[in-house]
Design an enzyme around this catalytic site. Structure first.
Site, short mmCIF file in Angstrom:
data_model
loop_
_atom_site.label_atom_id
_atom_site.label_comp_id
_atom_site.label_asym_id
_atom_site.label_seq_id
_atom_site.Cartn_x
_atom_site.Cartn_y
_atom_site.Cartn_z
N SER A 10 38.19 18.75 59.99
CA SER A 10 39.56 18.26 59.78
C SER A 10 39.77 17.88 58.32
O SER A 10 39.12 16.98 57.79
CB SER A 10 39.82 17.04 60.66
OG SER A 10 41.10 16.50 60.37
N HIS A 33 40.81 22.76 60.16
CA HIS A 33 41.85 22.06 60.91
C HIS A 33 42.77 21.31 59.95
O HIS A 33 42.30 20.45 59.18
CB HIS A 33 41.22 21.09 61.90
CG HIS A 33 42.17 20.52 62.90
ND1 HIS A 33 42.59 21.21 64.02
CD2 HIS A 33 42.79 19.32 62.94
CE1 HIS A 33 43.41 20.46 64.72
NE2 HIS A 33 43.56 19.30 64.09
N ASP A 35 46.09 18.95 59.70
CA ASP A 35 47.03 18.10 60.43
C ASP A 35 48.34 17.95 59.66
O ASP A 35 48.34 17.48 58.52
CB ASP A 35 46.42 16.71 60.65
CG ASP A 35 45.30 16.74 61.67
OD1 ASP A 35 45.52 17.25 62.78
OD2 ASP A 35 44.19 16.25 61.35
N MET A 37 51.76 15.97 59.84
CA MET A 37 52.40 14.82 60.49
C MET A 37 53.71 14.49 59.78
O MET A 37 53.78 14.58 58.54
CB MET A 37 51.48 13.59 60.45
CG MET A 37 50.10 13.82 61.01
SD MET A 37 49.13 12.28 60.97
CE MET A 37 47.48 12.91 61.23
N HIS A 66 47.65 21.96 63.17
CA HIS A 66 48.01 21.06 64.27
C HIS A 66 49.28 20.32 63.87
O HIS A 66 49.23 19.43 63.01
CB HIS A 66 46.84 20.10 64.52
CG HIS A 66 47.09 19.09 65.59
ND1 HIS A 66 46.26 18.00 65.77
CD2 HIS A 66 48.04 19.00 66.55
CE1 HIS A 66 46.70 17.28 66.78
NE2 HIS A 66 47.79 17.86 67.26
N MET A 68 51.91 17.75 64.37
CA MET A 68 52.30 16.51 65.04
C MET A 68 53.67 16.12 64.52
O MET A 68 53.84 15.18 63.74
CB MET A 68 51.25 15.42 64.78
CG MET A 68 49.96 15.67 65.52
SD MET A 68 48.63 14.54 65.05
CE MET A 68 47.84 15.51 63.76
N MET A 138 43.75 16.06 73.09
CA MET A 138 43.49 14.99 72.13
C MET A 138 42.52 13.98 72.74
O MET A 138 42.75 13.48 73.85
CB MET A 138 44.79 14.29 71.74
CG MET A 138 45.76 15.15 70.93
SD MET A 138 45.05 15.67 69.33
CE MET A 138 44.77 14.09 68.53
N ASP A 176 39.97 17.16 69.84
CA ASP A 176 40.24 16.62 68.50
C ASP A 176 40.27 15.10 68.58
O ASP A 176 41.10 14.53 69.27
CB ASP A 176 41.59 17.15 68.00
CG ASP A 176 41.98 16.61 66.64
OD1 ASP A 176 41.15 15.93 66.00
OD2 ASP A 176 43.12 16.87 66.21
#
Length: 224
Positions: A10, A33, A35, A37, A66, A68, A138, A176
């Site tokens: 990540s 990975h 993220d 957000m 990913h 979010m 998750m 994750d």
């Protein structure tokens, strides 16, 4: 057929001031990975499409994005168009049918992933998962790195693996949150085959060695 564990470090745990170099430190991994957000769906704010585009240009391994974010159907295809290998949206964030997002992601050339929070039951999404390539369960609450692994979600992983093994679904089962040397075997035994690891990789003195060790642990659990 035997499953092969995929390790996805990540980037949230990396040094953002040296992000290009940080992608190279995990070149032995399978996916990177990333993220995304938006400070709405989750309380944190990370990075968006321009930065992901820059990461895609330098990353030696495929991106696992990913998202979010709220209303992912509006933004998700753009990440696929950048060349991401897998783009995952949250079931809880979709304003319409998540299958529409999956269709658009696949049309743009990416694998389509569906993520569920620890408190979200899997049952309501089993049928629509036929249209997805990845299920991300998750194992922490989304929004922050460094949280402790929530073992109570593993029955969802087991159920997803059962559906795959019986031929009802064809997808990766990804976990994750809190994945490290102490938890990866539990997740693998439950049925996961993609493992997102943040501080367990980027916090190690030798990320390549950490990746190899995690992969070996998961492989042993998958075959055991």
């Amino acid at each position: 057929m035997p499953r092969t564990p995929l390790i996805a470090p990540s980037l949230l745990s990396a040094d953002f001031a040296r992000i290009a170099e940080e992608t190279q430190r995990v070149a032995d991994a399978d996916w990177l990975h990333v993220d995304v957000m938006d400070a709405h769906f989750v309380p944190n704010l990370t990075l968006g499409r321009p930065v992901v585009e820059a990461i895609q240009a330098v990353s030696p391994i495929p991106l696992d994005c990913h998202l979010m974010i709220e209303a992912p159907e509006r933004w998700a295809p753009g990440y696929a168009e950048l060349g991401a290998k897998n783009v995952t949206v949250h079931a809880e964030a979709c304003t319409g049918d998540p299958r529409d997002v999956a269709r658009d992601l696949r049309a743009a050339g990416a694998l389509a992933g569906l993520a569920i929070k620890p408190g979200t039951p899997l049952e309501g999404y089993e049928e629509i998962l036929r249209d997805f390539d990845t299920l991300l369960v998750m194992t922490v609450e989304p929004g922050f790195g460094g949280q402790s692994f929530i073992a109570d979600v593993l029955p969802k992983v087991r159920r997803a693996r059962e559906l795959v093994d019986t031929g009802h679904l064809t997808l990766f089962v990804e976990v994750d949150g809190g994945i490290n040397a102490d938890t990866i075997e539990q997740a693998a035994e439950a049925g996961a085959d993609v493992f997102v690891a943040g501080s367990a990789v980027y916090g190690a003195d030798d990320p390549a060695r950490a990746i190899a060790a995690l992969r070996a642990q998961a492989a042993a659990a998958l075959t055991g």
